[in-house]
Motif scaffolding. Structure first.
Motif, PDB file in Angstrom:
ATOM      1  N   GLN A 123       0.912  -0.944   0.127  1.00 14.82           N
ATOM      2  CA  GLN A 123      -0.345   0.112  -0.544  1.00 14.82           C
ATOM      3  C   GLN A 123       0.773   1.185  -0.181  1.00 14.82           C
ATOM      4  O   GLN A 123      -0.037   1.724   0.335  1.00 14.82           O
ATOM      5  CB  GLN A 123      -0.821  -0.287   0.691  1.00 14.82           C
ATOM      6  CG  GLN A 123      -1.977  -1.003   1.198  1.00 14.82           C
ATOM      7  CD  GLN A 123      -3.242  -0.958  -0.330  1.00 14.82           C
ATOM      8  OE1 GLN A 123      -3.650   0.463  -0.337  1.00 14.82           O
ATOM      9  NE2 GLN A 123      -3.153  -2.239  -1.239  1.00 14.82           N
ATOM     10  N   GLN A 124       1.797   0.802  -0.496  1.00 13.72           N
ATOM     11  CA  GLN A 124       2.954   2.585  -0.102  1.00 13.72           C
ATOM     12  C   GLN A 124       2.020   2.961  -1.544  1.00 13.72           C
ATOM     13  O   GLN A 124       1.510   3.541  -2.691  1.00 13.72           O
ATOM     14  CB  GLN A 124       4.539   1.697  -1.328  1.00 13.72           C
ATOM     15  CG  GLN A 124       4.896   0.855  -0.616  1.00 13.72           C
ATOM     16  CD  GLN A 124       6.467   1.139  -0.810  1.00 13.72           C
ATOM     17  OE1 GLN A 124       7.159   1.989  -1.038  1.00 13.72           O
ATOM     18  NE2 GLN A 124       7.188  -0.323  -1.434  1.00 13.72           N
ATOM     19  N   THR A 125       2.275   4.877  -1.230  1.00 16.02           N
ATOM     20  CA  THR A 125       1.997   5.731  -2.083  1.00 16.02           C
ATOM     21  C   THR A 125       2.797   6.546  -2.923  1.00 16.02           C
ATOM     22  O   THR A 125       4.398   6.708  -2.095  1.00 16.02           O
ATOM     23  CB  THR A 125       0.863   6.934  -1.490  1.00 16.02           C
ATOM     24  OG1 THR A 125       1.639   7.174  -0.473  1.00 16.02           O
ATOM     25  CG2 THR A 125      -0.549   5.653  -1.432  1.00 16.02           C
ATOM     26  N   TYR A 126       2.963   7.162  -3.660  1.00 13.27           N
ATOM     27  CA  TYR A 126       3.852   7.947  -3.799  1.00 13.27           C
ATOM     28  C   TYR A 126       3.083  10.013  -4.904  1.00 13.27           C
ATOM     29  O   TYR A 126       2.224   9.798  -5.412  1.00 13.27           O
ATOM     30  CB  TYR A 126       4.345   7.084  -5.805  1.00 13.27           C
ATOM     31  CG  TYR A 126       4.547   5.956  -5.061  1.00 13.27           C
ATOM     32  CD1 TYR A 126       5.659   5.816  -4.918  1.00 13.27           C
ATOM     33  CD2 TYR A 126       3.977   4.937  -4.807  1.00 13.27           C
ATOM     34  CE1 TYR A 126       6.331   4.195  -5.022  1.00 13.27           C
ATOM     35  CE2 TYR A 126       4.490   4.273  -4.991  1.00 13.27           C
ATOM     36  CZ  TYR A 126       5.319   3.062  -4.728  1.00 13.27           C
ATOM     37  OH  TYR A 126       5.886   2.098  -4.470  1.00 13.27           O
ATOM     38  N   ALA A 127       3.877  10.659  -4.508  1.00  7.88           N
ATOM     39  CA  ALA A 127       4.083  12.131  -4.931  1.00  7.88           C
ATOM     40  C   ALA A 127       3.622  12.022  -6.841  1.00  7.88           C
ATOM     41  O   ALA A 127       2.603  12.283  -7.398  1.00  7.88           O
ATOM     42  CB  ALA A 127       4.920  12.875  -5.080  1.00  7.88           C
ATOM     43  N   ASN A 151      -4.865   4.416  -6.011  1.00  7.03           N
ATOM     44  CA  ASN A 151      -4.359   4.130  -4.675  1.00  7.03           C
ATOM     45  C   ASN A 151      -3.753   3.851  -3.841  1.00  7.03           C
ATOM     46  O   ASN A 151      -3.375   4.150  -3.324  1.00  7.03           O
ATOM     47  CB  ASN A 151      -4.696   2.346  -4.589  1.00  7.03           C
ATOM     48  CG  ASN A 151      -6.639   2.353  -5.311  1.00  7.03           C
ATOM     49  OD1 ASN A 151      -7.427   3.103  -4.593  1.00  7.03           O
ATOM     50  ND2 ASN A 151      -7.453   0.908  -5.292  1.00  7.03           N
ATOM     51  N   HIS A 152      -2.340   4.796  -5.251  1.00  8.49           N
ATOM     52  CA  HIS A 152      -0.966   4.310  -5.280  1.00  8.49           C
ATOM     53  C   HIS A 152      -0.757   6.195  -5.042  1.00  8.49           C
ATOM     54  O   HIS A 152       0.943   6.359  -4.574  1.00  8.49           O
ATOM     55  CB  HIS A 152       0.059   3.032  -5.331  1.00  8.49           C
ATOM     56  CG  HIS A 152      -0.401   2.563  -5.509  1.00  8.49           C
ATOM     57  ND1 HIS A 152       0.247   1.189  -4.729  1.00  8.49           N
ATOM     58  CD2 HIS A 152      -1.565   1.235  -6.325  1.00  8.49           C
ATOM     59  CE1 HIS A 152      -1.084   0.139  -4.542  1.00  8.49           C
ATOM     60  NE2 HIS A 152      -1.249   0.109  -5.518  1.00  8.49           N
ATOM     61  N   LEU A 153      -1.131   6.517  -5.165  1.00 13.36           N
ATOM     62  CA  LEU A 153      -0.943   8.263  -5.072  1.00 13.36           C
ATOM     63  C   LEU A 153      -1.495   8.572  -4.029  1.00 13.36           C
ATOM     64  O   LEU A 153      -2.377   8.709  -3.334  1.00 13.36           O
ATOM     65  CB  LEU A 153      -1.596   9.196  -6.035  1.00 13.36           C
ATOM     66  CG  LEU A 153      -0.876   8.618  -7.677  1.00 13.36           C
ATOM     67  CD1 LEU A 153      -1.580   8.842  -9.032  1.00 13.36           C
ATOM     68  CD2 LEU A 153       0.732   9.183  -8.262  1.00 13.36           C
ATOM     69  N   VAL A 154      -0.724   9.648  -3.549  1.00 11.04           N
ATOM     70  CA  VAL A 154      -1.072  11.091  -2.315  1.00 11.04           C
ATOM     71  C   VAL A 154      -1.980  11.387  -2.765  1.00 11.04           C
ATOM     72  O   VAL A 154      -1.847  11.754  -4.304  1.00 11.04           O
ATOM     73  CB  VAL A 154       0.170  11.807  -2.030  1.00 11.04           C
ATOM     74  CG1 VAL A 154       0.952  10.606  -1.312  1.00 11.04           C
ATOM     75  CG2 VAL A 154       1.205  12.799  -2.824  1.00 11.04           C
ATOM     76  N   LEU A 155      -3.029  12.234  -2.137  1.00 10.67           N
ATOM     77  CA  LEU A 155      -3.717  13.795  -2.196  1.00 10.67           C
ATOM     78  C   LEU A 155      -2.979  14.463  -3.485  1.00 10.67           C
ATOM     79  O   LEU A 155      -1.514  15.337  -3.231  1.00 10.67           O
ATOM     80  CB  LEU A 155      -4.347  14.208  -1.830  1.00 10.67           C
ATOM     81  CG  LEU A 155      -5.352  15.470  -2.248  1.00 10.67           C
ATOM     82  CD1 LEU A 155      -6.450  14.072  -2.410  1.00 10.67           C
ATOM     83  CD2 LEU A 155      -5.524  15.839  -0.557  1.00 10.67           C
ATOM     84  N   GLU A 156      -3.260  15.015  -4.576  1.00 10.65           N
ATOM     85  CA  GLU A 156      -2.294  15.680  -5.510  1.00 10.65           C
ATOM     86  C   GLU A 156      -0.969  15.322  -6.293  1.00 10.65           C
ATOM     87  O   GLU A 156      -0.743  15.749  -7.033  1.00 10.65           O
ATOM     88  CB  GLU A 156      -2.405  17.347  -5.050  1.00 10.65           C
ATOM     89  CG  GLU A 156      -3.125  17.837  -4.517  1.00 10.65           C
ATOM     90  CD  GLU A 156      -3.681  18.330  -5.478  1.00 10.65           C
ATOM     91  OE1 GLU A 156      -3.778  18.726  -6.654  1.00 10.65           O
ATOM     92  OE2 GLU A 156      -4.975  18.909  -5.400  1.00 10.65           O
ATOM     93  N   GLY A 157      -1.429  13.773  -5.823  1.00  3.47           N
ATOM     94  CA  GLY A 157      -0.004  13.070  -7.193  1.00  3.47           C
ATOM     95  C   GLY A 157      -1.014  12.629  -8.406  1.00  3.47           C
ATOM     96  O   GLY A 157      -1.609  13.542  -8.583  1.00  3.47           O
TER      97      GLY A 157
END
Length: 202
Positions: A123-127, A151-157
């Motif tokens: 569940q890692q998230t990325y910019a 599901n793998h992006l931060v908000l505004e990613g």
């Protein structure tokens, strides 16, 4: 015929090394049989790399999904030394080349691991997620790379993708619009489209 998205290519090794300038960074890249675009950095990848804009990119790590021998991820690492770059691919031979290419170019802010799309990334998230997707793997695979990206992006990613018009750019643009409720054509060049979507809500 064995494809470059095979997990364990059996093609006889035939490594070749060449220099390539990407965004002003001269990289030494070694490729081999059984990986995508073994002769040179392909035009789609070059088009994506040249179009990337880091403006408005939120804090966080970056993901090169389907990294192959590493031109996108290694360029990202050079451009964004303060960030950790995750490079993932299903092809073990490509990953070994990517690791060696990182060492050869003295790039340390990368983490290179096997993953079938996002499965092994937990569940890692990325910019941001960047991909020149394996079109020959089929529409279901490429569509999953897009729809699961949210599901793998931060908000505004941001999700960045390059694809040829004749290989489904209009279709994948529509899937990005449906998934993110926004999509931009950042660049068009010789039939290649660089598409970008931003995660504006959860």
């Amino acid at each position: 015929m064995e494809q470059y998205f095979t997990a364990q290519p059996t093609a006889q090794h035939q490594e070749r090394t060449f220099s390539f300038n990407l965004r002003g960074h001269l990289l030494q890249l070694t490729t081999d049989n059984g990986v995508f675009s073994k002769q040179t950095v392909d035009f789609g990848t070059r088009t994506l790399i040249s179009a990337i804009d880091f403006t408005n990119l939120p804090a966080g790590n970056l993901l090169d999904l389907g990294c192959g021998y590493g031109p996108i991820g290694l360029t990202l690492a050079k451009e964004q030394p303060q960030r950790q770059i995750m490079m993932a691919d299903v092809n073990e031979r490509a990953l070994e080349l990517a690791r060696n290419n990182a060492i050869e170019n003295r790039i340390t802010n990368v983490q290179i691991q096997i993953s079938d799309i996002y499965q092994q990334l937990q569940q890692q998230t990325y910019a941001a997620i960047y991909t020149n997707p394996p079109i020959r793997a089929g529409k279901a695979v490429v569509s999953a790379m897009i729809t699961q990206a949210k599901n793998h992006l931060v908000l505004e990613g941001q999700l960045w993708l390059v694809v040829q018009k004749k290989q489904g750019a209009p279709t994948y643009k529509k899937i990005m619009q449906q998934t993110f409720e926004n999509v931009q054509v950042i660049k068009r060049d010789k039939g290649y489209y660089v598409l970008k979507s931003v995660k504006t809500n959860n």
